[in-house]
Design a protein around this motif. Sequence first.
Motif, PDB file in Angstrom:
ATOM      1  N   SER A  31       0.836  -1.203   0.000  1.00 29.42           N
ATOM      2  CA  SER A  31       0.000   0.000   0.000  1.00 29.42           C
ATOM      3  C   SER A  31       0.868   1.248   0.000  1.00 29.42           C
ATOM      4  O   SER A  31       0.551   2.245  -0.668  1.00 29.42           O
ATOM      5  N   GLY A  35       0.126   2.482  -3.441  1.00 27.57           N
ATOM      6  CA  GLY A  35      -1.200   3.007  -3.167  1.00 27.57           C
ATOM      7  C   GLY A  35      -2.231   1.925  -2.912  1.00 27.57           C
ATOM      8  O   GLY A  35      -1.900   0.754  -2.690  1.00 27.57           O
ATOM      9  N   PHE A  36      -3.513   2.313  -2.969  1.00 32.87           N
ATOM     10  CA  PHE A  36      -4.582   1.362  -2.635  1.00 32.87           C
ATOM     11  C   PHE A  36      -4.619   0.190  -3.604  1.00 32.87           C
ATOM     12  O   PHE A  36      -4.884  -0.946  -3.200  1.00 32.87           O
ATOM     13  N   ARG A  37      -4.349   0.437  -4.879  1.00 36.63           N
ATOM     14  CA  ARG A  37      -4.391  -0.654  -5.856  1.00 36.63           C
ATOM     15  C   ARG A  37      -3.345  -1.715  -5.535  1.00 36.63           C
ATOM     16  O   ARG A  37      -3.616  -2.916  -5.640  1.00 36.63           O
ATOM     17  N   ASP A 105       4.757   3.260  -9.205  1.00 36.63           N
ATOM     18  CA  ASP A 105       3.402   3.589  -8.759  1.00 36.63           C
ATOM     19  C   ASP A 105       2.400   3.173  -9.833  1.00 36.63           C
ATOM     20  O   ASP A 105       1.744   3.984 -10.462  1.00 36.63           O
ATOM     21  N   HIS A 170      -3.427   4.574   1.980  1.00 36.01           N
ATOM     22  CA  HIS A 170      -3.556   5.358   0.750  1.00 36.01           C
ATOM     23  C   HIS A 170      -3.889   6.817   1.061  1.00 36.01           C
ATOM     24  O   HIS A 170      -3.382   7.723   0.387  1.00 36.01           O
ATOM     25  N   ARG A 171      -4.703   7.044   2.080  1.00 36.75           N
ATOM     26  CA  ARG A 171      -5.083   8.414   2.433  1.00 36.75           C
ATOM     27  C   ARG A 171      -3.900   9.213   2.945  1.00 36.75           C
ATOM     28  O   ARG A 171      -3.822  10.435   2.717  1.00 36.75           O
ATOM     29  N   ARG A 173      -0.709   8.440   2.260  1.00 38.61           N
ATOM     30  CA  ARG A 173       0.470   8.038   1.487  1.00 38.61           C
ATOM     31  C   ARG A 173       1.413   9.186   1.117  1.00 38.61           C
ATOM     32  O   ARG A 173       2.622   8.988   1.034  1.00 38.61           O
TER      33      ARG A 173
END
Length: 203
Positions: A31, A35-37, A105, A170-171, A173
């Motif tokens: 993460s 990120g979230f993905r 990313d 993610h928020r 990051r």
Amino acid sequence: MTVHEYVGYLAVVVLVVLAPGPDTVITLHHSVLSGFRGGARAVAGICAASLVQGSAAALGVGALITGSQPLFTAVRWVGATYLCYLGARALWSACRGGAAGGVADDGGGDRALRAGFLSNITNPKILALYLSVLPQFLHADSGIAHALLLAYTVAVLGSLWLLCLAAFVHRVRPWFARRVVRRLLDAVAGAALVTFGVRLAGE
């Protein structure tokens, strides 16, 4: 199984999935990297492996694996080696100041999915957990569907919790994107994974 019994089972499962372990570290690590993905792909791999292990436990295959000392030991050593490998990669990334394995990313690609699946499927403690918890909530007349429901409940709740962690990371990051912070997180994740691997090998 009555509703009251299932609620009691859910309470036990929640305590189990909230306990941090290799799956938690791998989800957080990817993460931060992608990120979230990236975190979600790691969770997808973990969930798939957990469903396989849960199915094995419910169908009786898991008992055969844990009952065979050579096979169980082999799986344990494979899992320990893989965790140490992932930890070493993260530590190397911390030393050189970049993302482990040069992950960009881009959602983590297949690397996050593979890491999540392999770390879970090669961890015999997950299978042993299923085999120790499920029988306590099964009756003599319980069918395969009942056992599968209990097993898949663990996989689903565990995945939901890990997805929440991935969303939180993610928020925040952008803060993790700082070079010093990234290196520190790589070092912590690497040390944690190696520790989990060494503990698994020594058990």
